[in-house]
Design an enzyme around this catalytic site. Structure first.
Site, PDB file in Angstrom:
ATOM      1  N   HIS A 150     -12.778 -46.977  12.892  1.00 25.00           N
ATOM      2  CA  HIS A 150     -12.838 -46.322  14.206  1.00 25.00           C
ATOM      3  C   HIS A 150     -13.322 -47.311  15.253  1.00 25.00           C
ATOM      4  CE1 HIS A 150     -15.227 -43.855  17.237  1.00 25.00           C
ATOM      5  NE2 HIS A 150     -13.963 -43.559  17.478  1.00 25.00           N
ATOM      6  N   SER A 151     -12.644 -47.358  16.389  1.00 22.84           N
ATOM      7  CA  SER A 151     -13.039 -48.200  17.518  1.00 22.84           C
ATOM      8  C   SER A 151     -13.165 -49.658  17.075  1.00 22.84           C
ATOM      9  CB  SER A 151     -14.339 -47.654  18.127  1.00 22.84           C
ATOM     10  OG  SER A 151     -14.661 -48.316  19.322  1.00 22.84           O
TER      11      SER A 151
END
Length: 901
Positions: A150-151
């Site tokens: 994520h990210s």
């Protein structure tokens, strides 16, 4: 523009994922060497209920998946994936199941400080080796790990391949969620930009070596204002056949934009991801398949085009149509069938021979959303039934509330009939629709607003619908600065119950479609904005697909996002794409003002007011033409050779243009924004300083104002050495912040001196001096007041510049404070050397006055340097914010030399 980016987007259409049992996180013991080298990081195994109890002895038999959290992310964010995967495994009686691991990065702020990214990457490498060791000597032991990042966690996963001792076969699948792959959102330090350069260059240069790794990047769409979707698209030069980039609004069965955090728990996206994981399993190895083609087929099936069928790697080419079904021949070009409590199944056959001359396409839709086959193509058919058929259901596409098929007849010359299967239903009601049509009759063109329409242009078309499908081509809609709204008004002849309309904005060069479902009659508003510009040599046109009702009338119109004389269509996209560059333009404006004040000091002996000087000197034509000329000349080989021989970096504008992120007038508008921010920040600081000084005088009431005539004293030297030591042993940004506060209090001294001297006249009325002494004293006091005012004006400008240096270095200070309990010294420190230089300079500057500067031989040079520095800031600082303090520091250094020489 800011309001539009932060608040004016679609509502959250994601459902929350829930745990059915209490989530548990089992800490995995790491080797002593790894634990000693990375004391802050940890590795966990996710579990729930009985499954968690069974895994406490770490006797694992599943498929390993590693979750990497992003900026300030928690390892507990894995629970949505882990819980849904556990429920799915229960559905198949644990024939296959996944073990979800998660890394605890201590919620580090890696989007603000890039110094720990390399350390995180190396720790993930160690984690992968530890995970695979847990499966050693198992019957179906894995040899690789799937990663979900994520990210910034997705970027760390990609960076694994840049490590010298990393084996690429340790990863076979990488899924990233809202990861800014192209460039950092805020390029705040050199370590961050260098990390990006190393990762992206490796993926481009080693593309052939990465073909066995399948990568999926999912962007959040317009709800994610932290990471715009254009940054989440994998670089175009990376391997095309093993990488896929999609926006969540285009993902089948999700069709929803997500914000930066909800993308990790959005139920619709999590379900698509877990379904893909289970379809990727190889029955022979009980692990994720080693076949890259199958992996891409599965990801396309679940994330790009879903045919409303369960995935099959090699579906059968031909099918025998059997069963006690009634065969009915349909010869009309348009046909509708509704079924409710029908116990008999039917086959409807459509002879193609009579339609091929009159029509080019056939369109069918089915409101029964089961996963069975329903449309076939016959090659050998007698008059009553079809013996053998090819399954055309794989050509279908799932949409909200329906599944549709569009076939171009000339692509199927061997087919004699189309067959639609209507299954018997007990209580469900569903509708089947088919029609033959000419493509030209269902395609209309709609001109879109252009750059200089200024909200005054609009177009309108009227569709008197007799069909089920219309394609509205949006002409010349291909650049990211274009933003407008499409309005669709639907009127129907009868008020009977009907299926909802589906409107899809289809962007052919990237998977960023958006779908809206509207009831009939209705008035629907669609925001048309692009995440990525149209690539060169791509002539495809964006379309608005209207899946309509046959007895309805549709009025389609477009208009700019805001009817006014300002180019609001630009403002919205400028804020979305270039808000991070605003500090650069503010500093450029202040530098021009600073140079103007030094020039007036030469010509008049007085320092002009900051606000007045800003209005007079901060003009875009002083800086923009020079940058444009350089960018133009860089198209020529001879100029590039000279440029490189001078060891000058590439101008940021040229890089942004190559990424299709630059467009006309953007720099001018950003410069004007910068002028406005600089002006009002100057006004705010001046007012604040007056209030602060007045309050200080009221509370302290100093009797004598001390003023050291020497710029360098032993006490100040000790202060410089102390702050330099603080910078070297702790954090450079911390030393900068201390000297900033010291300057703030010191800056009030000239203001206080001005306030006290302004009352000198009332004091002198009580004295017994003669008229000559009074006149001499009055002249001396007037000179002192003027000198204090000049010094204060100069300090206000310097303090304004210094404020932006502090703001740009603030992220590393925040990172240091957050990790202070683990390490007192920030290592590596992006601003340590800059901090030591600034401490030395500002200790002198804060005690200086304009009287020393006016008599300097270097003043003319110092007055001319801010102009080229403001140009350099715009040329090299847009994509490298950490360079801005260097240019400002150089201007401060010249000012200090003017005080000394």
């Amino acid at each position: 523009g800011v309001r539009d980016v932060l608040f004016l987007y679609e509502e959250n259409r994601c459902s929350m994922t829930y745990m059915y049992e209490y989530p548990e996180y089992l800490k995995i013991k790491l080797p002593k060497k790894t634990a000693r080298r990375y004391p802050v990081y940890e590795l966990y195994l996710y579990g729930e209920g009985n499954y968690a109890e069974e895994n406490k002895n770490l006797f694992l038999t599943g498929i390993p998946v590693l979750f990497l959290p992003g900026n300030a992310g928690s390892y507990k964010q894995v629970r949505s994936l882990g819980s849904v995967a556990l429920r799915k495994a229960e559905d198949v009686d644990f024939k296959y199941h996944f073990n979800f691991f998660s890394v605890n990065f201590n919620e580090e702020l890696v989007a603000l400080y890039g110094g720990s990214l390399q350390r995180q990457t190396k720790f993930v490498h160690e984690c992968i080796k530890v995970i695979l060791k847990l499966y050693r000597d198992r019957e179906f032991a894995p040899t690789s790990v799937a990663i979900v990042g994520h990210s910034m966690g997705g970027l760390v996963a990609r960076a694994l391949l840049t490590l010298k001792n990393f084996k690429p076969e340790l990863i076979n699948l990488l899924i990233t969620q809202a990861t800014p792959h192209v460039a950092p959102v805020m390029p705040l330090d050199k370590y961050l930009t260098d990390f990006y350069t190393a990762v992206n260059n490796h993926w481009i240069l080693k593309a052939q070596d990465l073909r066995n790794l399948t990568t999926l990047s999912v962007a959040g769409g317009f709800r994610d204002y932290q990471v715009r979707s254009g940054l989440a698209f994998l670089p175009r030069l990376s391997q095309h056949d093993s990488a896929l980039s999609v926006v969540s609004s285009a993902v089948p069965r999700a069709w929803a934009s997500t914000d930066h955090l909800s993308i990790v728990w959005c139920k619709e996206l999590i379900l698509a991801t877990i379904r893909a994981f289970f379809d990727l399993i190889d029955e022979n190895t009980r692990q994720i398949t080693e076949d890259p083609k199958k992996r891409m087929s599965v990801l396309n099936h679940h994330f790009v085009r879903h045919p409303a069928k369960i995935f099959e790697e090699n579906p059968e080419a031909f099918t025998e149509l059997t069963g006690a079904f009634t065969w009915i021949t349909v010869k009309t070009s348009k046909w509708t069938y509704s079924s409710y409590n029908d116990s008999d199944g039917k086959f409807f056959t459509f002879p193609l021979a009579s339609h091929r001359k009159s029509y080019s396409h056939v369109y069918c839709e089915n409101s029964m959303l089961d996963t069975g086959s329903w449309i076939y193509g016959c090659m050998n058919s007698n008059s009553s039934m079809c013996l053998e058929a090819t399954d055309l259901s794989w050509k279908a596409e799932l949409l909200p509330a329906t599944k549709v098929v569009i076939l171009q007849l000339q692509d199927y010359p061997s087919l004699s009939h189309i067959v639609i299967q209507a299954l018997p239903t007990a209580s469900n009601k569903y509708t089947l629709d088919c029609e033959f049509f000419k493509e030209d009759s269902r395609t209309v063109q709609l001109p879109v607003p252009h750059l200089f329409s200024f909200g005054l242009s609009s177009s309108k078309i009227l569709l008197n619908s007799t069909g089920l499908l219309y394609n509205v081509q949006l002409q010349h809609f291909n650049q990211i600065y274009q933003a407008f709204k499409i309005y669709i008004e639907a009127h129907c002849q009868s008020l009977k119950e009907r299926k909802p309309n589906v409107y899809r904005l289809h962007i052919p060069w990237s998977h960023e479609d958006s779908i809206i479902v509207a009831k009939v009659p209705s008035f629907t508003e669609i925001s048309a904005k692009l995440h990525t510009a149209q690539p060169q040599n791509d002539n495809r046109v964006p379309e608005l697909n209207i899946y309509s009702s046959s007895d309805c009338q549709y009025e389609v119109s477009n208009a700019d996002l805001f009817y006014s004389y300002c180019p609001y269509i630009l403002v919205f996209q400028i804020v979305r794409f270039h808000a991070s560059a605003l500090p650069v333009y503010v500093v450029s404006n202040i530098l021009l003002t600073y140079g103007g004040q030094l020039s007036t000091l030469i010509s008049t002996g007085q320092c002009s007011d900051f606000s007045l000087e800003l209005v007079r000197t901060a003009k875009p034509y002083k800086v923009e033409p020079l940058i444009s000329i350089v960018v133009f000349l860089q198209r020529f080989h001879w100029f590039r050779v000279i440029w490189q021989s001078l060891s000058l970096p590439e101008v940021d504008t040229a890089v942004l243009s190559s990424q299709d992120a630059w467009f006309p007038l953007v720099s001018l508008i950003l410069f004007l924004f910068g002028t406005g921010i600089a002006y009002w920040s100057g006004v705010f600081f001046s007012i604040s300083l007056r209030l602060f000084s007045s309050l200080w005088l009221t509370l302290i009431r100093p009797t004598v104002l001390h003023k050291d005539m020497k710029l360098i004293t032993p006490r100040r030297l000790c202060g410089v050495l102390s702050l330099a030591l603080v910078s070297w042993t702790t954090c450079g940004a911390f030393a900068i912040f201390i000297i900033y506060l010291q300057y703030l209090f010191k800056d009030s001294d000239p203001s206080k001196e001005t306030s006290r001297n302004s009352s000198i006249h009332t004091v002198k009325n009580q004295s017994s001096m003669d008229n000559t002494s009074k006149a001499t004293q009055l002249l001396s006091n007037s000179t002192t007041i003027a000198e204090a005012v000049n010094s204060l004006k100069m300090h206000v400008t310097i303090f304004n510049l210094f404020t932006w240096i502090v703001l740009l270095n603030l992220p590393s200070l925040i990172y240091w404070l957050k990790n202070l309990r683990y390490n007192v010294r920030l290592d590596p420190d992006p601003c340590r050397s800059t901090a030591i230089i600034l401490v030395c300079i500002l200790e002198i500057l804060m005690n200086s006055s304009t009287s020393e500067v006016k008599s300097s031989k270097l003043l003319k040079i110092a007055a001319k340097v801010p102009l080229p520095l403001s140009v350099a800031v715009l040329a090299f600082g847009r994509m490298h914010l950490y360079k801005v303090p260097h240019f400002v520091t150089f201007s401060f250094l010249l000012h200090v030399l003017c005080c000394i020489v």
